[in-house]
Structures are given as structure tokens and as C-alpha cells.
Design a protein around this motif. Sequence first.
Motif, PDB file in Angstrom:
ATOM      1  N   GLY A 122      -0.736  26.842-126.708  1.00  0.00           N
ATOM      2  CA  GLY A 122      -1.098  25.787-127.648  1.00  0.00           C
ATOM      3  C   GLY A 122      -1.713  26.310-128.922  1.00  0.00           C
ATOM      4  N   VAL A 123      -1.231  27.480-129.389  1.00  0.00           N
ATOM      5  CA  VAL A 123      -1.722  28.065-130.638  1.00  0.00           C
ATOM      6  C   VAL A 123      -0.536  28.297-131.567  1.00  0.00           C
ATOM      7  CG1 VAL A 123      -3.660  29.191-129.475  1.00  0.00           C
ATOM      8  CG2 VAL A 123      -1.529  30.458-129.822  1.00  0.00           C
ATOM      9  N   SER A 124      -0.833  28.572-132.811  1.00  0.00           N
ATOM     10  CA  SER A 124       0.218  28.837-133.776  1.00  0.00           C
ATOM     11  C   SER A 124       0.636  30.302-133.720  1.00  0.00           C
ATOM     12  CB  SER A 124      -0.273  28.508-135.188  1.00  0.00           C
ATOM     13  OG  SER A 124      -1.291  29.419-135.570  1.00  0.00           O
ATOM     14  N   ARG A 125       1.805  30.589-134.282  1.00  0.00           N
ATOM     15  CA  ARG A 125       2.257  31.980-134.382  1.00  0.00           C
ATOM     16  C   ARG A 125       1.273  32.802-135.220  1.00  0.00           C
ATOM     17  NH1 ARG A 125       7.034  34.776-133.434  1.00  0.00           N
ATOM     18  NH2 ARG A 125       7.886  32.859-132.542  1.00  0.00           N
ATOM     19  N   GLU A 126       0.749  32.183-136.259  1.00  0.00           N
ATOM     20  CA  GLU A 126      -0.230  32.876-137.103  1.00  0.00           C
ATOM     21  C   GLU A 126      -1.453  33.277-136.285  1.00  0.00           C
ATOM     22  OE1 GLU A 126      -2.807  32.132-141.212  1.00  0.00           O
ATOM     23  OE2 GLU A 126      -1.795  30.462-140.220  1.00  0.00           O
ATOM     24  N   THR A 127      -1.935  32.345-135.438  1.00  0.00           N
ATOM     25  CA  THR A 127      -3.091  32.649-134.594  1.00  0.00           C
ATOM     26  C   THR A 127      -2.784  33.795-133.645  1.00  0.00           C
ATOM     27  OG1 THR A 127      -3.962  30.393-134.702  1.00  0.00           O
ATOM     28  CG2 THR A 127      -4.618  31.717-132.810  1.00  0.00           C
ATOM     29  N   PHE A 128      -1.590  33.795-133.063  1.00  0.00           N
ATOM     30  CA  PHE A 128      -1.219  34.888-132.159  1.00  0.00           C
ATOM     31  C   PHE A 128      -1.309  36.234-132.872  1.00  0.00           C
ATOM     32  CE2 PHE A 128       1.756  37.922-130.385  1.00  0.00           C
ATOM     33  CZ  PHE A 128       1.532  37.838-129.021  1.00  0.00           C
TER      34      PHE A 128
END
Length: 217
Positions: free
Chosen positions: A54-60
Motif C-alpha cells: 500500500g505504498v507508492s513506487r516512489e516510497t519504495f
Amino acid sequence: MAEVRSQLPRGRHGLSREEVVRSQRDRILLAMADAMAENGYVGTSVAQIIRRAGVSRETFYEQFSSKEDCFTSAYDRAVELLLAQIGAASGLAAPGPDDPEPPADQRIEQLLGAYLEGLASEPAFARLFLIEVYAAGPAALARRIEIQAGFVDLVASALDARTAEQRFACEALVAAISTMVTARLALDDLDGLRNLRGPLLDLLRRGRPLFGGDADG
């Protein structure tokens, strides 16, 4: 670890930036372990991980440089969980100054029971630790070998191994246990995993001088 499986509440939640980052990281690591339990390391993509977390690709990519980097951190988390389980359940945490040391048979019974229960209680991380590591490249495999050597040290200490021959027997025992638990995890046979405890302890009782203590009995 169940408390980190849920997403942060929407809107204002009063958490610090550090707490948000830590929560996101925990969810990503859990998501990788769960995704690999279903699809294997090769079949798991970053897109699957971020969708589960439940996170964004940017956060990853703020947290990890690649899927392999994420795997390494998830592997270290699996080790951390297992060692915590062993320490808490086996009584192998540092004893107090006046606490008598338990006998070898009790030490190995506690250690083995805690190890098997630790794997069975976190099967996704256990699969990562024992199965998917072989698909994650040489660095991950080297880490796996290092961790297994540490477990040999624990077993040898619990059994009071005193000679090179006893140490080798402990190493062979750990390798055999690793093979047996891996087979049961691959089949999702968690009851069978837990049920290894009795036969393994019986084997150790029958071959006690082979693994530790006085060689002449």
C-alpha cells in the motif's frame, strides 16, 4: 509482527516522519515476504510488493535501491524475528548472575522447540529465510551460510560440544534439520514442521555422547 500489517490511517495521524518511514518500511518487508511465499523470488516484482504494502513506487525507491536490496533487508528481518523467538522462548537470553545454568538436555530441548515454533509462527519469513534465499544471488547465499554457522554455534553450546568430532556432529545435525524444515515449509506443512521436535530430541537422547559432553559418557 501483526501490528505492522495494516496501513497508516488516512489524513492527520500525529505520527512523526520517522514513525511513518518505519511503518512504510515494515509493510514493504512484510509485503515482500508474503509475495515471495506465493510467487517465489523470481516471480515477485516490485509492482507486486508495493501493491501489497500500500505504498507508492516512489516510497519504495526512497527506502530500497532494488528488489535485491529489499530482499536483503527482509532477510535480515527474518533472522531478527527468528533470533528474538529463540531468545524469548528458549531461555537462552543472558541469565542473571545467580541463575544456575540449565542442563544440556533442557537447553537443546528449549532451543530446538523455539527454532521450530519461530519458523512455524512466521511461515512467509521462514520461506524467505530457508527457500527463496537460494534464488536471490551469491550475497544472500553467503549471508545464509553465515547465519547457519551461527546456529551451529548455538547448538554446539547447548549440547556442550567439547571436541572437533562433536562440533562436526553438531554441524551435520544442523544441516539435516535445515533440510527437513525446508521440505515441510515447501509443502506448507506447519504441523509437520512442529512435529519434528519429538523425533529430533529422541535422536539426540540416543546419540548424546556423539554431539556433546564427555566422550566416554
